[in-house]
Scaffold this motif. Structure first.
Motif, mmCIF file in Angstrom:
data_model
loop_
_atom_site.group_PDB
_atom_site.id
_atom_site.type_symbol
_atom_site.label_atom_id
_atom_site.label_comp_id
_atom_site.label_asym_id
_atom_site.label_seq_id
_atom_site.Cartn_x
_atom_site.Cartn_y
_atom_site.Cartn_z
ATOM 1 N N GLU A 83 4.837 -1.811 -15.743
ATOM 2 C CA GLU A 83 4.464 -0.822 -14.730
ATOM 3 C C GLU A 83 2.957 -0.615 -14.780
ATOM 4 O O GLU A 83 2.304 -0.993 -15.749
ATOM 5 N N VAL A 84 2.437 -0.015 -13.720
ATOM 6 C CA VAL A 84 1.008 0.269 -13.634
ATOM 7 C C VAL A 84 0.848 1.726 -13.231
ATOM 8 O O VAL A 84 1.376 2.157 -12.201
ATOM 9 N N ALA A 85 0.124 2.478 -14.048
ATOM 10 C CA ALA A 85 -0.136 3.891 -13.744
ATOM 11 C C ALA A 85 -1.179 3.985 -12.632
ATOM 12 O O ALA A 85 -2.139 3.204 -12.612
ATOM 13 N N PRO A 86 -1.032 4.919 -11.705
ATOM 14 C CA PRO A 86 -1.993 5.047 -10.603
ATOM 15 C C PRO A 86 -3.442 5.192 -11.068
ATOM 16 O O PRO A 86 -4.346 4.619 -10.476
ATOM 17 N N ALA A 87 -3.677 5.942 -12.134
ATOM 18 C CA ALA A 87 -5.049 6.175 -12.608
ATOM 19 C C ALA A 87 -5.745 4.874 -13.003
ATOM 20 O O ALA A 87 -6.957 4.756 -12.876
ATOM 21 N N LEU A 88 -4.993 3.904 -13.449
ATOM 22 C CA LEU A 88 -5.561 2.623 -13.862
ATOM 23 C C LEU A 88 -6.212 1.887 -12.689
ATOM 24 O O LEU A 88 -7.184 1.152 -12.873
ATOM 25 N N LEU A 89 -5.714 2.119 -11.485
ATOM 26 C CA LEU A 89 -6.192 1.396 -10.301
ATOM 27 C C LEU A 89 -7.357 2.099 -9.615
ATOM 28 O O LEU A 89 -7.903 1.583 -8.639
ATOM 29 N N ARG A 90 -7.704 3.300 -10.067
ATOM 30 C CA ARG A 90 -8.912 3.998 -9.622
ATOM 31 C C ARG A 90 -8.903 4.390 -8.146
ATOM 32 O O ARG A 90 -9.941 4.462 -7.512
ATOM 33 N N ARG A 91 -7.745 4.640 -7.587
ATOM 34 C CA ARG A 91 -7.638 5.160 -6.230
ATOM 35 C C ARG A 91 -7.393 6.649 -6.318
ATOM 36 O O ARG A 91 -6.817 7.138 -7.283
ATOM 37 N N ASN A 92 -7.805 7.399 -5.278
ATOM 38 C CA ASN A 92 -7.673 8.854 -5.309
ATOM 39 C C ASN A 92 -6.275 9.365 -4.990
ATOM 40 O O ASN A 92 -5.870 10.392 -5.529
ATOM 41 N N VAL A 93 -5.576 8.683 -4.083
ATOM 42 C CA VAL A 93 -4.314 9.223 -3.584
ATOM 43 C C VAL A 93 -3.272 8.109 -3.528
ATOM 44 O O VAL A 93 -3.547 7.015 -3.027
ATOM 45 N N VAL A 94 -2.096 8.403 -4.052
ATOM 46 C CA VAL A 94 -0.952 7.494 -3.944
ATOM 47 C C VAL A 94 -0.004 8.105 -2.916
ATOM 48 O O VAL A 94 0.347 9.279 -3.011
ATOM 49 N N VAL A 95 0.369 7.281 -1.935
ATOM 50 C CA VAL A 95 1.222 7.720 -0.824
ATOM 51 C C VAL A 95 2.458 6.830 -0.761
ATOM 52 O O VAL A 95 2.375 5.622 -0.992
ATOM 53 N N SER A 96 3.595 7.422 -0.443
ATOM 54 C CA SER A 96 4.816 6.639 -0.260
ATOM 55 C C SER A 96 5.317 6.774 1.175
ATOM 56 O O SER A 96 4.896 7.660 1.914
ATOM 57 N N ARG A 97 6.220 5.853 1.553
ATOM 58 C CA ARG A 97 6.992 5.899 2.801
ATOM 59 C C ARG A 97 6.233 5.557 4.077
ATOM 60 O O ARG A 97 6.771 5.683 5.157
ATOM 61 N N LEU A 98 4.965 5.173 3.992
ATOM 62 C CA LEU A 98 4.195 4.868 5.196
ATOM 63 C C LEU A 98 3.297 3.672 4.906
ATOM 64 O O LEU A 98 2.619 3.658 3.890
ATOM 65 N N PRO A 99 3.282 2.653 5.771
ATOM 66 C CA PRO A 99 2.409 1.496 5.547
ATOM 67 C C PRO A 99 0.943 1.862 5.812
ATOM 68 O O PRO A 99 0.540 2.063 6.960
#
Length: 168
Positions: A83-99
């Motif tokens: 698995e990959v934790a969101p913080a590792l990828l250095r993006r501000n916001v993780v969003v689901s359900r929408l492309p």
């Protein structure tokens, strides 16, 4: 890609989204090379960025970076991780359900904030360090979206992401 004729069948297809998205994670990083700090909510400053994030001090098209939660398992698999934790990828916001790709050139609302998708959020060389050899290529096509903040305000984990109008 140039915007299609607004009366075309392609424009109609591009304008249809299956559902609203949901904010799953928020993070900021106050300085280069520092770890991301996970937040429950954040203030967004129009024309700038997120309070507490290093990009909030500069104007531009990269006020906020977003990534799809559905891409995290793909990035993990392609980089050889369970698995990959969101913080590792250095993006501000993780969003689901929408492309997120559907939000390029389009305005959207998260909580009390209006943003505009400005382009792909391509991976950087730091992904080799974060994910190991091949990490950069594991993220290609899955890096998410950069957005500028049109109207500031607050948003929080659990808030809905609603697509608004296409920007000409």
């Amino acid at each position: 890609m140039a915007a299609p004729n607004p009366d075309s069948a392609l424009a109609a297809l591009l304008g249809k989204l299956p559902r609203a998205g949901t904010v799953r994670w928020i993070g900021v990083r106050h300085a280069r090379g520092r770890a991301m700090r996970e937040l429950d909510s954040v203030e967004a400053i129009a024309g700038r960025g997120l309070v507490g994030d290093r990009y909030a001090s500069a104007s531009g098209k990269r006020g906020v970076t977003l990534i799809q939660s559905e891409h995290l398992p793909v990035i993990a698999a392609l980089s050889g991780h369970a698995e990959v934790a969101p913080a590792l990828l250095r993006r501000n916001v993780v969003v689901s359900r929408l492309p997120l790709v559907a939000l390029k050139g389009r305005r959207f609302r998260i909580g009390g904030v209006v943003l505009e998708g400005t382009g792909d959020c391509d991976p950087c060389a730091r992904m080799e360090e974060a994910l190991g050899p091949g990490g950069y290529n594991a993220m290609r096509g899955h890096g998410g979206l950069c957005a500028r903040i049109v109207e500031g305000g607050h948003f929080a984990v659990g808030d809905s992401l609603q697509a608004l109008e296409v920007v000409a």
